[in-house]
Design a protein around this motif. Sequence first.
Motif, PDB file in Angstrom:
ATOM      1  N   VAL A  74       0.833  -1.206   0.000  1.00 31.81           N
ATOM      2  CA  VAL A  74       0.000   0.000   0.000  1.00 31.81           C
ATOM      3  C   VAL A  74       0.867   1.255   0.000  1.00 31.81           C
ATOM      4  CG1 VAL A  74      -1.539   1.378   1.451  1.00 31.81           C
ATOM      5  CG2 VAL A  74      -2.102  -0.995   0.974  1.00 31.81           C
ATOM      6  N   ILE A  75       1.940   1.235   0.767  1.00 33.24           N
ATOM      7  CA  ILE A  75       2.838   2.395   0.816  1.00 33.24           C
ATOM      8  C   ILE A  75       3.578   2.565  -0.514  1.00 33.24           C
ATOM      9  CG2 ILE A  75       4.964   3.269   1.850  1.00 33.24           C
ATOM     10  CD1 ILE A  75       3.999   2.185   4.519  1.00 33.24           C
ATOM     11  N   ILE A  76       4.151   1.483  -1.036  1.00 31.72           N
ATOM     12  CA  ILE A  76       4.939   1.568  -2.271  1.00 31.72           C
ATOM     13  C   ILE A  76       4.068   1.992  -3.454  1.00 31.72           C
ATOM     14  CG2 ILE A  76       6.271   0.236  -3.944  1.00 31.72           C
ATOM     15  CD1 ILE A  76       7.275  -1.452  -1.566  1.00 31.72           C
ATOM     16  N   MET A 125       7.447  11.732   5.576  1.00 33.39           N
ATOM     17  CA  MET A 125       7.513  10.730   6.632  1.00 33.39           C
ATOM     18  C   MET A 125       6.309  10.767   7.581  1.00 33.39           C
ATOM     19  SD  MET A 125       9.036   8.124   7.643  1.00 33.39           S
ATOM     20  CE  MET A 125      10.467   8.257   6.566  1.00 33.39           C
ATOM     21  N   PRO A 126       5.808  11.954   8.006  1.00 29.02           N
ATOM     22  CA  PRO A 126       4.608  11.946   8.867  1.00 29.02           C
ATOM     23  C   PRO A 126       3.404  11.286   8.200  1.00 29.02           C
ATOM     24  CG  PRO A 126       5.679  14.092   8.939  1.00 29.02           C
ATOM     25  CD  PRO A 126       6.355  13.313   7.849  1.00 29.02           C
ATOM     26  N   ILE A 127       3.272  11.468   6.882  1.00 27.83           N
ATOM     27  CA  ILE A 127       2.174  10.819   6.161  1.00 27.83           C
ATOM     28  C   ILE A 127       2.398   9.314   6.124  1.00 27.83           C
ATOM     29  CG2 ILE A 127       1.088  10.581   3.902  1.00 27.83           C
ATOM     30  CD1 ILE A 127       1.524  13.544   3.480  1.00 27.83           C
ATOM     31  N   SER A 156       1.335   7.861   9.378  1.00 26.55           N
ATOM     32  CA  SER A 156      -0.129   7.819   9.464  1.00 26.55           C
ATOM     33  C   SER A 156      -0.696   6.665   8.649  1.00 26.55           C
ATOM     34  CB  SER A 156      -0.724   9.147   8.984  1.00 26.55           C
ATOM     35  OG  SER A 156      -0.305  10.222   9.793  1.00 26.55           O
ATOM     36  N   VAL A 157      -0.163   6.474   7.432  1.00 23.62           N
ATOM     37  CA  VAL A 157      -0.635   5.376   6.589  1.00 23.62           C
ATOM     38  C   VAL A 157      -0.345   4.031   7.249  1.00 23.62           C
ATOM     39  CG1 VAL A 157      -0.305   4.198   4.379  1.00 23.62           C
ATOM     40  CG2 VAL A 157      -0.458   6.681   4.449  1.00 23.62           C
ATOM     41  N   VAL A 158       0.838   3.888   7.826  1.00 21.87           N
ATOM     42  CA  VAL A 158       1.201   2.632   8.502  1.00 21.87           C
ATOM     43  C   VAL A 158       0.236   2.346   9.645  1.00 21.87           C
ATOM     44  CG1 VAL A 158       2.936   1.526   9.961  1.00 21.87           C
ATOM     45  CG2 VAL A 158       3.639   2.667   7.856  1.00 21.87           C
ATOM     46  N   ILE A 159      -0.060   3.357  10.459  1.00 17.95           N
ATOM     47  CA  ILE A 159      -0.938   3.160  11.614  1.00 17.95           C
ATOM     48  C   ILE A 159      -2.336   2.764  11.162  1.00 17.95           C
ATOM     49  CG2 ILE A 159      -2.044   4.307  13.558  1.00 17.95           C
ATOM     50  CD1 ILE A 159       0.888   3.654  14.010  1.00 17.95           C
ATOM     51  N   ILE A 160      -2.865   3.467  10.177  1.00 15.54           N
ATOM     52  CA  ILE A 160      -4.236   3.191   9.718  1.00 15.54           C
ATOM     53  C   ILE A 160      -4.317   1.828   9.044  1.00 15.54           C
ATOM     54  CG2 ILE A 160      -6.047   3.951   8.133  1.00 15.54           C
ATOM     55  CD1 ILE A 160      -5.048   6.835   8.653  1.00 15.54           C
ATOM     56  N   MET A 161      -3.338   1.488   8.210  1.00 15.76           N
ATOM     57  CA  MET A 161      -3.349   0.190   7.537  1.00 15.76           C
ATOM     58  C   MET A 161      -3.126  -0.948   8.538  1.00 15.76           C
ATOM     59  SD  MET A 161      -4.091   0.817   4.438  1.00 15.76           S
ATOM     60  CE  MET A 161      -4.938   2.345   4.854  1.00 15.76           C
TER      61      MET A 161
END
Length: 310
Positions: A90-92, A230-232, A235-240
């Motif tokens: 999802v991040i990549i 990096m802050p985004i 956030s994406v890591v936490i939500i996913m």
Amino acid sequence: MAVNVKRRKKISSDQWTAVAFLTPSVVLLGIFIYGFIGWTGYVSLSNWNTLTPDFSFAGLSNYLYLFSDFRFQADLRNTLFFTIFFIGLVIILGLGLAILIDQKLKGESFFRNIFLFPMALSFVVTGVVWQWLLNPSTGFNQFLEVFGIQPLWYTDTNILAGFQWGAIQFGVPVAIIAVVIAAVWQMTGFSLAMYLAGLRGIPDELREAARVDGATELQVYRKVVIPMLMPITVSVVIIMAHISLKIFDLVYAMTGSGANFVTDVPGVYMFETTFRGNYYAQGAAIAIIMLILVAVFIVPYLWYNRKGES
């Protein structure tokens, strides 16, 4: 002096009005969130594993049983690899698509809407659609048959790089990859939107300054853009992670527990244990373990944000 007294009374009246509006929400939150969490924790320590309630104290026996249970160990293994692959892809993909769209390409809004469209669907709908697409006898396999390739997708029981650990074979379940594909397809649009907003918030002057200093375009993104995102990313890591650790509807609609529990997750196990097997204490124990797993990600994030604001 009289003005100050009136002002104090007005402030006091405004405060009471705010309290009156907030009290119902606080009470309902306390009952239906924290109260039920407490009740679930209490049930998980009881012997209520039949239709007849039995609240006699069982200690940690339900938890000890779960951690020695083959199915629950398989669930934790599946959740681990699902979370790693899901968050990573999802991040990549989200970052890559956001960078591509940020190049001011023609038809940007069209492509952005296409990538965001899956988010409008529920995980149940996604699960049903991808169940058909990845069915070994339908969907993609009808096309791949021309090349002599017939993957088993979510029916595959093989474990990659597996070794015996406890009651299970620890490794990457091939079948979980099919579930990851479906989940990534739905949630990549979210990370795309987050990263695109972050990219649009980075001043062009910073990129131009890096280019003037001799940085290549790759170095601009690696040294300037990505660190500022990096802050985004956090956030994406936490939500996913929150989604992956409590995933239920996608797996239940797409594969169920799977052969030999290769696609099973704690949410499915909890549902079947509680509402089909009537093992309420064991189901409550699974729910508490899921809560703890989610809290491991969420609590440090909230604590960090709170310290940053103070």
